[in-house]
Design a protein around this motif. Sequence first.
Motif, PDB file in Angstrom:
ATOM      1  N   UNK A  55      -5.366  -2.059  -4.565  1.00  0.00           N
ATOM      2  CA  UNK A  55      -4.115  -1.484  -5.045  1.00  0.00           C
ATOM      3  C   UNK A  55      -4.400  -0.538  -6.210  1.00  0.00           C
ATOM      4  N   UNK A  56      -3.825   0.655  -6.138  1.00  0.00           N
ATOM      5  CA  UNK A  56      -3.891   1.618  -7.248  1.00  0.00           C
ATOM      6  C   UNK A  56      -2.567   1.571  -7.998  1.00  0.00           C
ATOM      7  N   UNK A 142       9.792  -1.348  -8.874  1.00  0.00           N
ATOM      8  CA  UNK A 142       8.433  -1.461  -8.346  1.00  0.00           C
ATOM      9  C   UNK A 142       8.461  -1.153  -6.856  1.00  0.00           C
ATOM     10  N   UNK A 143       7.424  -0.438  -6.406  1.00  0.00           N
ATOM     11  CA  UNK A 143       7.273  -0.131  -4.988  1.00  0.00           C
ATOM     12  C   UNK A 143       5.818  -0.345  -4.617  1.00  0.00           C
ATOM     13  N   UNK A 144       5.592  -0.996  -3.495  1.00  0.00           N
ATOM     14  CA  UNK A 144       4.256  -1.122  -2.939  1.00  0.00           C
ATOM     15  C   UNK A 144       4.236  -0.232  -1.705  1.00  0.00           C
ATOM     16  N   UNK A 151       6.907   2.275   2.650  1.00  0.00           N
ATOM     17  CA  UNK A 151       7.194   1.388   1.531  1.00  0.00           C
ATOM     18  C   UNK A 151       7.171  -0.033   2.091  1.00  0.00           C
ATOM     19  N   UNK A 152       6.164  -0.799   1.666  1.00  0.00           N
ATOM     20  CA  UNK A 152       5.983  -2.162   2.172  1.00  0.00           C
ATOM     21  C   UNK A 152       6.896  -3.156   1.480  1.00  0.00           C
ATOM     22  N   UNK A 153       7.193  -2.890   0.214  1.00  0.00           N
ATOM     23  CA  UNK A 153       8.072  -3.776  -0.559  1.00  0.00           C
ATOM     24  C   UNK A 153       8.640  -2.988  -1.728  1.00  0.00           C
ATOM     25  N   UNK A 154       9.831  -3.367  -2.151  1.00  0.00           N
ATOM     26  CA  UNK A 154      10.477  -2.697  -3.282  1.00  0.00           C
ATOM     27  C   UNK A 154      11.256  -3.717  -4.100  1.00  0.00           C
ATOM     28  N   UNK A 168       2.943 -11.744  -8.409  1.00  0.00           N
ATOM     29  CA  UNK A 168       3.824 -11.363  -7.300  1.00  0.00           C
ATOM     30  C   UNK A 168       3.288 -10.134  -6.583  1.00  0.00           C
ATOM     31  N   UNK A 169       2.810  -9.153  -7.328  1.00  0.00           N
ATOM     32  CA  UNK A 169       2.222  -7.960  -6.717  1.00  0.00           C
ATOM     33  C   UNK A 169       1.054  -8.353  -5.814  1.00  0.00           C
TER      34      UNK A 169
END
Length: 175
Positions: A55-56, A142-144, A151-154, A168-169
């Motif tokens: 993850x960056x 937050x966005x992954x 967008x996998x999760x927000x 959690x991240x």
Amino acid sequence: MNERSVTTVSGDRVAVPAPDLLTHLQFRRFAGCPVCNLHLRSVVRRHGEIEAAGVREVVVFHSPADELLPHAADLPFAVVADPDERLYAEFGVERSPRALLDPRAWGTIVRALLSGVREVARGRERLPSTSPSGGRLGLPADFLIASDGRVLAAKYGEHVYDQWSVSELLELAPP
């Protein structure tokens, strides 16, 4: 999400999303925000784990680069100034009085202020502006984001300290 290149406060260009990594795009408030700094210290402490998970980190503030740089120069991840709040608008990140007025945030606000005073006294942080550009009422988000732009999760924060923890991240990052 469309691929874009953003300029960090140090002048580097960073692709969002990252071509071969997940991108954790964080929206914070203003340069020197004590609550934001409290959260970012936890990210700094565990930055190695975040990188190891592929993850960056890219952290966006609504302050101009000249205000932000003295607060962000030593951070080990990309920090982006967005004083016109274009990225905030694109991702639907809002501002609201509830950022500070939500009782769930009050304990953290006090803890952040006390911790911030200690860090300033030790010379590790700088005081924020008394009237920060863009104001104090921003909400975190937050966005992954996958390398292909999905967008996998927000998470849209409901108050000033309502964001993903590092744990959690890491749970959200696929193995």
